[in-house]
Design a protein around this motif. Structure first.
Motif, PDB file in Angstrom:
ATOM      1  N   ARG A   1      17.609   1.636 -39.719  1.00 51.82           N
ATOM      2  CA  ARG A   1      18.572   0.653 -39.217  1.00 51.82           C
ATOM      3  C   ARG A   1      17.974  -0.059 -38.027  1.00 51.82           C
ATOM      4  N   SER A   2      18.576  -1.166 -37.660  1.00 60.41           N
ATOM      5  CA  SER A   2      18.081  -1.907 -36.501  1.00 60.41           C
ATOM      6  C   SER A   2      18.328  -1.116 -35.219  1.00 60.41           C
ATOM      7  N   VAL A   3      17.555  -1.446 -34.200  1.00 63.32           N
ATOM      8  CA  VAL A   3      17.679  -0.801 -32.887  1.00 63.32           C
ATOM      9  C   VAL A   3      18.958  -1.281 -32.221  1.00 63.32           C
ATOM     10  N   ARG A   4      19.696  -0.333 -31.658  1.00 64.72           N
ATOM     11  CA  ARG A   4      20.917  -0.635 -30.896  1.00 64.72           C
ATOM     12  C   ARG A   4      20.681  -0.277 -29.439  1.00 64.72           C
ATOM     13  N   GLU A   5      21.477  -0.826 -28.572  1.00 62.90           N
ATOM     14  CA  GLU A   5      21.281  -0.579 -27.145  1.00 62.90           C
ATOM     15  C   GLU A   5      21.254   0.907 -26.782  1.00 62.90           C
ATOM     16  N   PRO A   6      22.110   1.758 -27.343  1.00 64.19           N
ATOM     17  CA  PRO A   6      22.023   3.192 -27.007  1.00 64.19           C
ATOM     18  C   PRO A   6      20.698   3.847 -27.400  1.00 64.19           C
ATOM     19  N   ASP A   7      19.933   3.235 -28.311  1.00 65.63           N
ATOM     20  CA  ASP A   7      18.640   3.785 -28.736  1.00 65.63           C
ATOM     21  C   ASP A   7      17.544   3.577 -27.696  1.00 65.63           C
ATOM     22  N   LEU A   8      17.772   2.705 -26.735  1.00 65.37           N
ATOM     23  CA  LEU A   8      16.725   2.373 -25.764  1.00 65.37           C
ATOM     24  C   LEU A   8      16.286   3.581 -24.948  1.00 65.37           C
ATOM     25  N   ASP A   9      17.199   4.503 -24.672  1.00 65.72           N
ATOM     26  CA  ASP A   9      16.815   5.698 -23.917  1.00 65.72           C
ATOM     27  C   ASP A   9      15.808   6.531 -24.703  1.00 65.72           C
ATOM     28  N   LEU A  10      16.015   6.677 -25.998  1.00 66.17           N
ATOM     29  CA  LEU A  10      15.057   7.421 -26.823  1.00 66.17           C
ATOM     30  C   LEU A  10      13.696   6.724 -26.814  1.00 66.17           C
ATOM     31  N   LEU A  11      13.673   5.428 -26.987  1.00 63.77           N
ATOM     32  CA  LEU A  11      12.403   4.695 -26.995  1.00 63.77           C
ATOM     33  C   LEU A  11      11.688   4.820 -25.646  1.00 63.77           C
ATOM     34  N   ARG A  12      12.459   4.785 -24.562  1.00 65.14           N
ATOM     35  CA  ARG A  12      11.885   4.975 -23.232  1.00 65.14           C
ATOM     36  C   ARG A  12      11.278   6.372 -23.100  1.00 65.14           C
ATOM     37  N   ARG A  13      11.933   7.364 -23.669  1.00 64.67           N
ATOM     38  CA  ARG A  13      11.418   8.742 -23.600  1.00 64.67           C
ATOM     39  C   ARG A  13      10.025   8.843 -24.220  1.00 64.67           C
ATOM     40  N   PHE A  14       9.796   8.156 -25.342  1.00 68.56           N
ATOM     41  CA  PHE A  14       8.480   8.203 -25.969  1.00 68.56           C
ATOM     42  C   PHE A  14       7.407   7.610 -25.062  1.00 68.56           C
ATOM     43  N   ASP A  15       7.798   6.708 -24.156  1.00 67.96           N
ATOM     44  CA  ASP A  15       6.855   6.108 -23.211  1.00 67.96           C
ATOM     45  C   ASP A  15       6.620   6.958 -21.965  1.00 67.96           C
ATOM     46  N   THR A  16       7.551   7.856 -21.655  1.00 70.43           N
ATOM     47  CA  THR A  16       7.483   8.527 -20.358  1.00 70.43           C
ATOM     48  C   THR A  16       7.417  10.048 -20.405  1.00 70.43           C
ATOM     49  N   GLU A  17       7.704  10.678 -21.527  1.00 68.70           N
ATOM     50  CA  GLU A  17       7.666  12.142 -21.621  1.00 68.70           C
ATOM     51  C   GLU A  17       6.353  12.592 -22.255  1.00 68.70           C
ATOM     52  N   VAL A  18       5.558  13.236 -21.474  1.00 60.70           N
ATOM     53  CA  VAL A  18       4.252  13.718 -21.934  1.00 60.70           C
ATOM     54  C   VAL A  18       4.439  14.614 -23.147  1.00 60.70           C
ATOM     55  N   GLY A  19       3.724  14.311 -24.214  1.00 54.64           N
ATOM     56  CA  GLY A  19       3.719  15.144 -25.397  1.00 54.64           C
ATOM     57  C   GLY A  19       4.856  14.930 -26.373  1.00 54.64           C
ATOM     58  N   LEU A  20       5.896  14.182 -26.023  1.00 56.48           N
ATOM     59  CA  LEU A  20       7.024  13.998 -26.936  1.00 56.48           C
ATOM     60  C   LEU A  20       6.579  13.345 -28.245  1.00 56.48           C
ATOM     61  N   ILE A  21       5.654  12.418 -28.151  1.00 55.81           N
ATOM     62  CA  ILE A  21       5.186  11.700 -29.336  1.00 55.81           C
ATOM     63  C   ILE A  21       4.123  12.488 -30.098  1.00 55.81           C
ATOM     64  N   GLY A  22       3.767  13.655 -29.594  1.00 57.05           N
ATOM     65  CA  GLY A  22       2.755  14.472 -30.258  1.00 57.05           C
ATOM     66  C   GLY A  22       1.354  14.034 -29.868  1.00 57.05           C
TER      67      GLY A  22
END
Length: 172
Positions: free
Chosen positions: A9-30
């Motif tokens: 589905r398309s990205v919704r505003e509440p999804d932005l926190d998850l996308l930010r996490r992939f940029d800032t949490e070491v190792g979350l993206i594998g």
């Protein structure tokens, strides 16, 4: 888990926190961790075009309304030979359950249905055997290895390249 419950589905505003996490949490993206990234870039992109650009984009992977990660595509190639490179990032709890395979299959169908693109490409690390199996299940063929093509984890790493042409996807 019912694999048919996986949807894009398309990205919704509440999804932005998850996308930010992939940029800032070491190792979350594998193993695809490339270092910290601008935490505000996700909101800026969302406000620009909702992650649905003319040549690139991002969709949320959802399983029964629960967000599992995202898929994306970017332009690659030159001139008349332009194609798209695809990728996926799932939260750790969704890996190894078939969600990634199904999400990438849906993404390929989406791009072949809604764009004139003839070729899709995906790259992965040589040690990421699960992703290589997933790509093969979808119909991708291994095309080669790009030696020293990415800088990650303090060194230059190889990338295994897979390609899929319009009409090669199983079930088409």
């Amino acid at each position: 888990m019912d694999i048919d419950a996986v949807e894009l589905r398309s990205v919704r505003e509440p999804d932005l926190d998850l996308l930010r996490r992939f940029d800032t949490e070491v190792g979350l993206i594998g193993p695809n961790w490339y270092g910290f990234r601008d935490a505000g870039r996700q909101r800026r992109r969302f406000e620009t075009d909702g992650f649905l650009g003319a040549e690139d984009g991002r969709l949320i992977v959802a399983v029964e309304d629960e967000v599992a990660g995202f898929v994306g595509w970017n332009p690659a190639g030159q001139g008349a030979g332009r194609y798209r490179s695809i990728g996926i990032a799932l939260l750790p709890e969704w890996r190894g359950k078939g969600v990634g395979t199904r999400a990438q299959q849906l993404l390929c169908r989406y791009l072949f249905t809604h764009t004139t693109v003839h070729r899709l490409e995906a790259g992965t690390q040589p040690e990421n055997e699960a992703e290589q199996r997933a790509l093969r299940r979808i119909g991708f063929r291994q095309e080669g290895v790009l030696r020293g093509a990415e800088f990650r984890d303090g060194g230059w790493r190889d990338i295994v390249v897979f390609g899929l042409l319009r009409g090669e996807q199983p079930g088409e």
